[in-house]
Write a protein that holds these residues in place. Sequence first.
Motif, PDB file in Angstrom:
ATOM      1  N   GLY A 125       0.835  -1.202   0.000  1.00 12.33           N
ATOM      2  CA  GLY A 125       0.000   0.000   0.000  1.00 12.33           C
ATOM      3  C   GLY A 125       0.864   1.245   0.000  1.00 12.33           C
ATOM      4  N   PRO A 126       0.724   2.092   1.018  1.00 14.66           N
ATOM      5  CA  PRO A 126       1.450   3.368   1.007  1.00 14.66           C
ATOM      6  C   PRO A 126       2.952   3.241   1.246  1.00 14.66           C
ATOM      7  N   LYS A 127       3.365   2.112   1.816  1.00 14.94           N
ATOM      8  CA  LYS A 127       4.780   1.873   2.146  1.00 14.94           C
ATOM      9  C   LYS A 127       5.319   2.947   3.099  1.00 14.94           C
ATOM     10  N   VAL A 128       4.487   3.246   4.100  1.00 11.87           N
ATOM     11  CA  VAL A 128       4.805   4.250   5.117  1.00 11.87           C
ATOM     12  C   VAL A 128       4.424   3.675   6.483  1.00 11.87           C
ATOM     13  N   ASP A 129       5.265   3.876   7.473  1.00 16.74           N
ATOM     14  CA  ASP A 129       4.923   3.500   8.844  1.00 16.74           C
ATOM     15  C   ASP A 129       4.040   4.628   9.397  1.00 16.74           C
ATOM     16  N   VAL A 130       2.755   4.540   9.132  1.00 16.69           N
ATOM     17  CA  VAL A 130       1.819   5.604   9.486  1.00 16.69           C
ATOM     18  C   VAL A 130       1.817   5.850  10.992  1.00 16.69           C
ATOM     19  N   VAL A 131       1.694   4.802  11.794  1.00 12.95           N
ATOM     20  CA  VAL A 131       1.666   4.951  13.248  1.00 12.95           C
ATOM     21  C   VAL A 131       2.974   5.534  13.751  1.00 12.95           C
ATOM     22  N   GLY A 132       4.085   5.053  13.235  1.00 13.17           N
ATOM     23  CA  GLY A 132       5.386   5.570  13.663  1.00 13.17           C
ATOM     24  C   GLY A 132       5.541   7.052  13.382  1.00 13.17           C
ATOM     25  N   GLU A 133       5.135   7.473  12.187  1.00 13.67           N
ATOM     26  CA  GLU A 133       5.233   8.897  11.844  1.00 13.67           C
ATOM     27  C   GLU A 133       4.273   9.746  12.666  1.00 13.67           C
TER      28      GLU A 133
END
Length: 123
Positions: A87-95
Amino acid sequence: PVKNYMYTEWLPHFIYKKFSKYEEILGQPLSYANMIEQFTAKKFKAKEWMKIIKNSGAKYVVPVAEHHDGFAMWDSELTEWDAKDIGPKVDVVGELAAAARSAGLKFGVSFHRERQYWDYGSP
């Protein structure tokens, strides 16, 4: 695209139950597996979100980290079914956590798996 049909919390239930109305409306077979690449998070800007949240007077932020479908919004070591790997390839929670703490906001996460009462493997 689905107006006046049902609350989105039910979407995973009906996707995995092969509910044909969604396939009819969208014109393709549905599953999270074939939809996840459409989740790009192009407008995700954790620092900007936290600025807005802090300016609203909020003292804490508690986003949904995992919803009914088991998709982790963080970089999980236990599964690749997460926002960092697909999907987004982003650590959403981490950011979000880093931005919240940087803005002086308390940070927590919410999990909704306990509200899952169906078996995804059973059509």
